[in-house]
Design a protein around this motif. Structure first.
Motif, PDB file in Angstrom:
ATOM      1  N   ARG A 137       0.852  -1.187   0.000  1.00 40.66           N
ATOM      2  CA  ARG A 137       0.000   0.000   0.000  1.00 40.66           C
ATOM      3  C   ARG A 137       0.891   1.241   0.000  1.00 40.66           C
ATOM      4  O   ARG A 137       2.002   1.215   0.509  1.00 40.66           O
ATOM      5  N   ALA A 138       0.378   2.320  -0.566  1.00 39.77           N
ATOM      6  CA  ALA A 138       1.157   3.557  -0.626  1.00 39.77           C
ATOM      7  C   ALA A 138       1.594   4.012   0.754  1.00 39.77           C
ATOM      8  O   ALA A 138       2.710   4.490   0.939  1.00 39.77           O
ATOM      9  N   ASP A 139       0.734   3.846   1.776  1.00 39.30           N
ATOM     10  CA  ASP A 139       1.097   4.315   3.111  1.00 39.30           C
ATOM     11  C   ASP A 139       2.108   3.409   3.789  1.00 39.30           C
ATOM     12  O   ASP A 139       2.616   3.729   4.848  1.00 39.30           O
ATOM     13  N   GLU A 140       2.408   2.262   3.190  1.00 38.97           N
ATOM     14  CA  GLU A 140       3.423   1.373   3.745  1.00 38.97           C
ATOM     15  C   GLU A 140       4.813   1.699   3.211  1.00 38.97           C
ATOM     16  O   GLU A 140       5.800   1.251   3.753  1.00 38.97           O
ATOM     17  N   VAL A 141       4.894   2.465   2.127  1.00 43.87           N
ATOM     18  CA  VAL A 141       6.192   2.792   1.547  1.00 43.87           C
ATOM     19  C   VAL A 141       6.485   4.293   1.548  1.00 43.87           C
ATOM     20  O   VAL A 141       7.608   4.692   1.327  1.00 43.87           O
ATOM     21  N   LEU A 142       5.494   5.125   1.795  1.00 44.73           N
ATOM     22  CA  LEU A 142       5.717   6.564   1.837  1.00 44.73           C
ATOM     23  C   LEU A 142       6.344   6.939   3.172  1.00 44.73           C
ATOM     24  O   LEU A 142       6.010   6.368   4.206  1.00 44.73           O
ATOM     25  N   PRO A 143       7.252   7.909   3.167  1.00 48.17           N
ATOM     26  CA  PRO A 143       7.919   8.298   4.420  1.00 48.17           C
ATOM     27  C   PRO A 143       6.963   9.020   5.367  1.00 48.17           C
ATOM     28  O   PRO A 143       6.058   9.719   4.937  1.00 48.17           O
ATOM     29  N   ASN A 144       7.185   8.851   6.656  1.00 51.02           N
ATOM     30  CA  ASN A 144       6.338   9.515   7.651  1.00 51.02           C
ATOM     31  C   ASN A 144       6.832  10.906   8.005  1.00 51.02           C
ATOM     32  O   ASN A 144       6.148  11.641   8.710  1.00 51.02           O
ATOM     33  N   ILE A 145       8.014  11.272   7.531  1.00 46.90           N
ATOM     34  CA  ILE A 145       8.522  12.631   7.715  1.00 46.90           C
ATOM     35  C   ILE A 145       8.713  13.227   6.330  1.00 46.90           C
ATOM     36  O   ILE A 145       9.463  12.686   5.512  1.00 46.90           O
ATOM     37  N   ILE A 146       7.976  14.317   6.056  1.00 44.06           N
ATOM     38  CA  ILE A 146       8.018  14.927   4.726  1.00 44.06           C
ATOM     39  C   ILE A 146       8.113  16.451   4.830  1.00 44.06           C
ATOM     40  O   ILE A 146       7.753  17.041   5.847  1.00 44.06           O
ATOM     41  N   HIS A 147       8.596  17.049   3.759  1.00 43.21           N
ATOM     42  CA  HIS A 147       8.585  18.506   3.627  1.00 43.21           C
ATOM     43  C   HIS A 147       7.182  18.924   3.202  1.00 43.21           C
ATOM     44  O   HIS A 147       6.514  18.203   2.461  1.00 43.21           O
ATOM     45  N   LEU A 148       6.767  20.102   3.660  1.00 45.26           N
ATOM     46  CA  LEU A 148       5.440  20.616   3.336  1.00 45.26           C
ATOM     47  C   LEU A 148       5.534  21.856   2.473  1.00 45.26           C
ATOM     48  O   LEU A 148       6.455  22.660   2.618  1.00 45.26           O
ATOM     49  N   LEU A 149       4.559  21.992   1.599  1.00 45.71           N
ATOM     50  CA  LEU A 149       4.421  23.191   0.787  1.00 45.71           C
ATOM     51  C   LEU A 149       3.010  23.731   0.996  1.00 45.71           C
ATOM     52  O   LEU A 149       2.038  23.096   0.587  1.00 45.71           O
ATOM     53  N   PRO A 150       2.869  24.863   1.687  1.00 50.39           N
ATOM     54  CA  PRO A 150       1.536  25.432   1.880  1.00 50.39           C
ATOM     55  C   PRO A 150       0.998  25.998   0.560  1.00 50.39           C
ATOM     56  O   PRO A 150       1.746  26.612  -0.201  1.00 50.39           O
TER      57      PRO A 150
END
Length: 138
Positions: free
Chosen positions: A10-23
């Protein structure tokens, strides 16, 4: 091959839990969209550079209640956003043209950096499955 070895991650199993944000001040974005963004290079280039230096091509797009994304604070950012994969970045006349493929919705759990470049710990949200109801369609 066993049935278990054929299962997709699943995408949530491979996506990082710490990410950069763009408002984003204009409108929210949703999984499955291809999004062309136009932003001020002087202000947002450090965020894109930090993403490149982290060997990632992912960015969290978060709607802000402020009229200008460059002047926003974490208090004005909504807690749910969409993580996207950056496909192309091109600079023209002080503006960054960025093509992003939206992948998965997330909820911000904690801000790691409350100043630009924004970084957050996120938890990915599962998309509804099953019969399409009026609420899901809306």
């Amino acid at each position: 091959m066993t049935e278990e070895s054929q299962l997709l991650a699943r995408a949530d199993e491979v996506l990082p839990n710490i990410i950069h944000l763009l408002p984003i001040a204009a409108r929210p974005f949703f999984p499955g969209q291809g999004v062309p963004l136009l932003m001020d290079a002087r202000h947002w280039a450090p965020t894109l550079k930090a993403i490149r230096e982290s060997n990632s091509d992912l960015i969290g797009l978060v709607l802000t209640a402020d009229d200008e994304a460059e002047k926003t604070t974490t208090k004005a950012m909504y807690r749910v956003g969409t993580v996207g994969r950056i496909h192309k970045v091109h600079e023209v006349d002080g503006q960054l043209q960025v093509l992003v493929e939206c992948l998965q919705r997330f909820r911000i759990e904690k801000y790691i950096s409350a100043n630009s470049p924004y970084i957050a710990r996120v938890d990915y949200l599962r998309e509804p499955s099953g019969k399409l109801t009026k609420d899901i369609k809306a």
